[in-house]
Design an enzyme around this catalytic site. Structure first.
Site, PDB file in Angstrom:
ATOM      1  CG  HIS A 237       0.968   5.325   4.203  1.00 22.38           C
ATOM      2  ND1 HIS A 237       0.180   5.169   5.300  1.00 22.38           N
ATOM      3  CD2 HIS A 237       1.787   4.239   4.178  1.00 22.38           C
ATOM      4  CE1 HIS A 237       0.512   4.049   5.929  1.00 22.38           C
ATOM      5  NE2 HIS A 237       1.487   3.462   5.277  1.00 22.38           N
TER       6      HIS A 237
ATOM      7  CG  HIS B 132      -0.265  -0.169   2.516  1.00 24.75           C
ATOM      8  ND1 HIS B 132       0.116  -1.416   2.964  1.00 24.75           N
ATOM      9  CD2 HIS B 132       0.117   0.705   3.481  1.00 24.75           C
ATOM     10  CE1 HIS B 132       0.696  -1.302   4.144  1.00 24.75           C
ATOM     11  NE2 HIS B 132       0.730  -0.021   4.484  1.00 24.75           N
TER      12      HIS B 132
HETATM   13  P1  5GP Z   1       1.830   0.391   7.331  1.00 22.41           P
HETATM   14  O1  5GP Z   1       2.168   0.533   8.785  1.00 22.41           O
HETATM   15  O2  5GP Z   1       1.751  -1.076   6.976  1.00 22.41           O
HETATM   16  O3  5GP Z   1       2.674   1.182   6.405  1.00 22.41           O
HETATM   17  O4  5GP Z   1       0.397   1.016   7.144  1.00 22.41           O
HETATM   18  C1  5GP Z   1      -0.769   0.390   7.531  1.00 22.41           C
HETATM   19  C2  5GP Z   1      -1.786   1.482   7.666  1.00 22.41           C
HETATM   20  O5  5GP Z   1      -3.058   0.873   7.761  1.00 22.41           O
HETATM   21  C3  5GP Z   1      -1.604   2.333   8.928  1.00 22.41           C
HETATM   22  O6  5GP Z   1      -1.473   3.693   8.561  1.00 22.41           O
HETATM   23  C4  5GP Z   1      -2.865   2.062   9.745  1.00 22.41           C
HETATM   24  O7  5GP Z   1      -3.326   3.220  10.389  1.00 22.41           O
HETATM   25  C5  5GP Z   1      -3.834   1.562   8.701  1.00 22.41           C
HETATM   26  N1  5GP Z   1      -4.815   0.613   9.168  1.00 22.41           N
HETATM   27  C6  5GP Z   1      -4.618  -0.406  10.051  1.00 22.41           C
HETATM   28  N2  5GP Z   1      -5.751  -1.109  10.209  1.00 22.41           N
HETATM   29  C7  5GP Z   1      -6.682  -0.526   9.420  1.00 22.41           C
HETATM   30  C8  5GP Z   1      -8.061  -0.811   9.161  1.00 22.41           C
HETATM   31  O8  5GP Z   1      -8.661  -1.740   9.684  1.00 22.41           O
HETATM   32  N3  5GP Z   1      -8.696   0.007   8.278  1.00 22.41           N
HETATM   33  C9  5GP Z   1      -8.066   1.062   7.671  1.00 22.41           C
HETATM   34  N4  5GP Z   1      -8.792   1.790   6.830  1.00 22.41           N
HETATM   35  N5  5GP Z   1      -6.772   1.354   7.892  1.00 22.41           N
HETATM   36  C10 5GP Z   1      -6.093   0.571   8.752  1.00 22.41           C
END
Ligand code: 5GP
Length: 144
Positions: A109, A107
């Site tokens: 951001h 993903h």
């Molecule tokens: P990462 O830490 O893997 O780069 O980003 C994961 C993102 O997913 C984080 O910014 C977190 O806030 C978001 N996130 C985690 N769980 C959920 C969820 O259940 N729904 C949504 N919409 N975002 C989520």
């Protein structure tokens, strides 16, 4: 070795893709799904994930599928900018837990920034309600 592990089909974004968990959707087509981050680091924090179900991170994504996915990332980033008119925009992603990754489905951001406003904590701030996120998503959708 979180950089190199098997794809977990029960990760939270896979569940969102299958419709098993709700999300505040911004955009969807055959290549990507975009929705609001539920722990936003700023107002308008949006995620763009590829529909391809087994890329844990950027390194996993086949090169020939990257172009169409990145076009969606840019499309959403432009809509976030047009809809929310921030002073700046962070477009980023993390690979592996030591790099900050917490959900293991690729993903990007898109995080709007405003002059003088501090960035919230990554994946650790407060959970936003659907009532808060929906009107922000609507402003982004209106520019797609
Ligand atoms: P990462 O830490 O893997 O780069 O980003 C994961 C993102 O997913 C984080 O910014 C977190 O806030 C978001 N996130 C985690 N769980 C959920 C969820 O259940 N729904 C949504 N919409 N975002 C989520």
């Amino acid at each position: 070795m979180t950089l190199h592990a098997d794809y977990d089909p029960d990760n939270i974004f896979a569940k969102i893709l299958r419709g098993e968990i709700p999300c505040i959707k911004v955009y969807e087509d055959d290549v990507a799904l975009s929705f609001m981050d539920v722990f936003p680091q700023s107002e308008g924090h949006t995620l763009v994930i590829p529909k391809r179900a087994n890329a844990r991170n950027f390194l996993d994504m086949p090169g020939n599928e990257l172009g169409s996915y990145m076009q969606r990332v840019q499309k959403i980033a432009r809509a976030v900018e047009a809809g929310l008119q921030p002073d700046g925009l962070v477009v980023t992603q993390f690979n592996g837990a030591p790099a900050g990754q917490t959900v293991f489905h690729l993903h990007f951001h898109i995080i709007p920034r405003w002059e003088g406003e501090a960035l919230g904590r990554h994946a650790g701030g407060g959970m936003a309600s659907a009532e808060t996120l929906e009107p922000v998503a609507a402003r982004i959708r209106a520019k797609l």
